[in-house]
Each structure stands twice: as structure tokens, then as C-alpha cells.
Design a protein around this motif. Sequence first.
Motif, PDB file in Angstrom:
ATOM      1  N   MET A   1      11.899 -47.112 -25.700  1.00  0.00           N
ATOM      2  CA  MET A   1      11.703 -46.296 -24.517  1.00  0.00           C
ATOM      3  C   MET A   1      11.985 -44.840 -24.900  1.00  0.00           C
ATOM      4  SD  MET A   1      13.583 -46.781 -20.823  1.00  0.00           S
ATOM      5  CE  MET A   1      12.366 -47.771 -20.004  1.00  0.00           C
ATOM      6  N   SER A   2      11.056 -43.967 -24.603  1.00  0.00           N
ATOM      7  CA  SER A   2      11.216 -42.554 -24.959  1.00  0.00           C
ATOM      8  C   SER A   2      12.143 -41.849 -23.974  1.00  0.00           C
ATOM      9  CB  SER A   2       9.856 -41.860 -24.956  1.00  0.00           C
ATOM     10  OG  SER A   2       9.391 -41.686 -23.628  1.00  0.00           O
ATOM     11  N   GLU A   3      12.624 -40.680 -24.367  1.00  0.00           N
ATOM     12  CA  GLU A   3      13.506 -39.915 -23.480  1.00  0.00           C
ATOM     13  C   GLU A   3      12.765 -39.489 -22.215  1.00  0.00           C
ATOM     14  OE1 GLU A   3      15.671 -36.840 -25.498  1.00  0.00           O
ATOM     15  OE2 GLU A   3      16.786 -38.299 -26.699  1.00  0.00           O
ATOM     16  N   GLU A   4      11.466 -39.232 -22.322  1.00  0.00           N
ATOM     17  CA  GLU A   4      10.676 -38.870 -21.138  1.00  0.00           C
ATOM     18  C   GLU A   4      10.599 -40.041 -20.162  1.00  0.00           C
ATOM     19  OE1 GLU A   4       9.463 -38.416 -24.334  1.00  0.00           O
ATOM     20  OE2 GLU A   4       9.769 -36.261 -24.439  1.00  0.00           O
ATOM     21  N   GLU A   5      10.419 -41.246 -20.696  1.00  0.00           N
ATOM     22  CA  GLU A   5      10.366 -42.442 -19.850  1.00  0.00           C
ATOM     23  C   GLU A   5      11.724 -42.702 -19.198  1.00  0.00           C
ATOM     24  OE1 GLU A   5       7.058 -45.233 -22.054  1.00  0.00           O
ATOM     25  OE2 GLU A   5       9.018 -45.005 -23.023  1.00  0.00           O
ATOM     26  N   ILE A   6      12.793 -42.484 -19.948  1.00  0.00           N
ATOM     27  CA  ILE A   6      14.143 -42.665 -19.402  1.00  0.00           C
ATOM     28  C   ILE A   6      14.378 -41.668 -18.280  1.00  0.00           C
ATOM     29  CG2 ILE A   6      16.609 -42.441 -19.920  1.00  0.00           C
ATOM     30  CD1 ILE A   6      15.902 -43.518 -22.761  1.00  0.00           C
ATOM     31  N   PHE A   7      14.015 -40.410 -18.505  1.00  0.00           N
ATOM     32  CA  PHE A   7      14.180 -39.380 -17.475  1.00  0.00           C
ATOM     33  C   PHE A   7      13.402 -39.762 -16.218  1.00  0.00           C
ATOM     34  CE2 PHE A   7      12.862 -35.320 -15.499  1.00  0.00           C
ATOM     35  CZ  PHE A   7      14.121 -34.840 -15.159  1.00  0.00           C
ATOM     36  N   ALA A   8      12.161 -40.215 -16.380  1.00  0.00           N
ATOM     37  CA  ALA A   8      11.344 -40.609 -15.234  1.00  0.00           C
ATOM     38  C   ALA A   8      11.977 -41.773 -14.476  1.00  0.00           C
ATOM     39  CB  ALA A   8       9.936 -40.973 -15.696  1.00  0.00           C
ATOM     40  N   LYS A   9      12.547 -42.723 -15.200  1.00  0.00           N
ATOM     41  CA  LYS A   9      13.194 -43.881 -14.558  1.00  0.00           C
ATOM     42  C   LYS A   9      14.454 -43.451 -13.810  1.00  0.00           C
ATOM     43  CE  LYS A   9      13.659 -48.689 -14.906  1.00  0.00           C
ATOM     44  NZ  LYS A   9      12.731 -49.063 -13.835  1.00  0.00           N
ATOM     45  N   ILE A  10      15.192 -42.488 -14.362  1.00  0.00           N
ATOM     46  CA  ILE A  10      16.371 -41.955 -13.672  1.00  0.00           C
ATOM     47  C   ILE A  10      15.949 -41.317 -12.350  1.00  0.00           C
ATOM     48  CG2 ILE A  10      18.136 -40.146 -13.740  1.00  0.00           C
ATOM     49  CD1 ILE A  10      18.403 -40.744 -16.769  1.00  0.00           C
ATOM     50  N   ILE A  11      14.893 -40.500 -12.404  1.00  0.00           N
ATOM     51  CA  ILE A  11      14.401 -39.844 -11.192  1.00  0.00           C
ATOM     52  C   ILE A  11      13.953 -40.880 -10.165  1.00  0.00           C
ATOM     53  CG2 ILE A  11      12.605 -38.307 -10.267  1.00  0.00           C
ATOM     54  CD1 ILE A  11      14.859 -36.925 -11.914  1.00  0.00           C
ATOM     55  N   GLU A  12      13.276 -41.913 -10.620  1.00  0.00           N
ATOM     56  CA  GLU A  12      12.839 -42.979  -9.725  1.00  0.00           C
ATOM     57  C   GLU A  12      14.026 -43.684  -9.083  1.00  0.00           C
ATOM     58  OE1 GLU A  12      10.871 -47.350 -10.316  1.00  0.00           O
ATOM     59  OE2 GLU A  12      10.041 -45.729 -11.534  1.00  0.00           O
ATOM     60  N   ALA A  13      15.066 -43.953  -9.870  1.00  0.00           N
ATOM     61  CA  ALA A  13      16.240 -44.680  -9.365  1.00  0.00           C
ATOM     62  C   ALA A  13      17.038 -43.850  -8.375  1.00  0.00           C
ATOM     63  CB  ALA A  13      17.129 -45.100 -10.533  1.00  0.00           C
ATOM     64  N   VAL A  14      17.146 -42.557  -8.636  1.00  0.00           N
ATOM     65  CA  VAL A  14      17.983 -41.697  -7.802  1.00  0.00           C
ATOM     66  C   VAL A  14      17.230 -41.181  -6.580  1.00  0.00           C
ATOM     67  CG1 VAL A  14      19.284 -39.530  -7.799  1.00  0.00           C
ATOM     68  CG2 VAL A  14      19.405 -41.032  -9.770  1.00  0.00           C
ATOM     69  N   ASP A  15      15.909 -41.011  -6.712  1.00  0.00           N
ATOM     70  CA  ASP A  15      15.082 -40.444  -5.644  1.00  0.00           C
ATOM     71  C   ASP A  15      15.723 -39.162  -5.106  1.00  0.00           C
ATOM     72  OD1 ASP A  15      12.961 -40.211  -3.874  1.00  0.00           O
ATOM     73  OD2 ASP A  15      13.888 -41.516  -2.370  1.00  0.00           O
ATOM     74  N   PRO A  16      15.820 -38.140  -5.964  1.00  0.00           N
ATOM     75  CA  PRO A  16      16.575 -36.934  -5.611  1.00  0.00           C
ATOM     76  C   PRO A  16      15.954 -36.104  -4.499  1.00  0.00           C
ATOM     77  CG  PRO A  16      15.369 -36.574  -7.639  1.00  0.00           C
ATOM     78  CD  PRO A  16      15.176 -38.024  -7.266  1.00  0.00           C
ATOM     79  N   VAL A  17      16.824 -35.455  -3.758  1.00  0.00           N
ATOM     80  CA  VAL A  17      16.414 -34.519  -2.722  1.00  0.00           C
ATOM     81  C   VAL A  17      16.127 -33.170  -3.369  1.00  0.00           C
ATOM     82  CG1 VAL A  17      17.160 -33.292  -0.641  1.00  0.00           C
ATOM     83  CG2 VAL A  17      17.751 -35.705  -0.958  1.00  0.00           C
ATOM     84  N   ASP A  18      16.996 -32.764  -4.286  1.00  0.00           N
ATOM     85  CA  ASP A  18      16.855 -31.491  -4.987  1.00  0.00           C
ATOM     86  C   ASP A  18      16.119 -31.696  -6.308  1.00  0.00           C
ATOM     87  OD1 ASP A  18      18.387 -30.131  -3.020  1.00  0.00           O
ATOM     88  OD2 ASP A  18      20.221 -30.840  -3.980  1.00  0.00           O
ATOM     89  N   GLU A  19      15.576 -30.602  -6.844  1.00  0.00           N
ATOM     90  CA  GLU A  19      14.911 -30.668  -8.140  1.00  0.00           C
ATOM     91  C   GLU A  19      15.930 -31.005  -9.221  1.00  0.00           C
ATOM     92  OE1 GLU A  19      12.438 -27.789 -11.163  1.00  0.00           O
ATOM     93  OE2 GLU A  19      12.418 -27.332  -9.022  1.00  0.00           O
TER      94      GLU A  19
END
Length: 74
Positions: A1-19
Motif C-alpha cells: 500500500m503506497s503512502e498516497e493510498e494510506i493518506f486517502a484511507k485516513i481521510i476516508e476513515a476520519v471524514d474531516p470537516v477541515d482540510e
Amino acid sequence: MSEEEIFAKIIEAVDPVDEVSLETELLSSADFGSLGLFNILVAFKPLGVKIAMRDLVAVDTVGDLVKLIASRAA
């Protein structure tokens, strides 16, 4: 799993309000409270990535978190 894929999965899991970027500090972001961190643990567990909560408190930024997950996924 690439770092870009990990970052995307983190964003998906957290569903952030802020950037969120790799430089985002976990403690200063409301998106990475206890529920957000728990969601990250749950999101990566089915992928065989085991992270203890004590490991999460050792990281300062989202980039550090990505590196931690990448090291456990290898």
C-alpha cells in the motif's frame, strides 16, 4: 500500500470537516480526536495493520501517521 493510498484511507476513515494535509498536527485538529483515531484503527485492521493506541500518541502529524501505518503494512 503506497503512502498516497494510506493518506486517502485516513481521510476516508476520519471524514474531516477541515482540510487535512500531511503537515496537519493531530492534536490541533478536531478531526483527529478519539473517535477519529478509533476510526483509523478500525479502517486499517481488516488490512492486517495493527496499531496500538500508544503508538498513535507518539505521532505528531498526519504524515507521521502515514509513515507509521506504512511501516506496519510492510
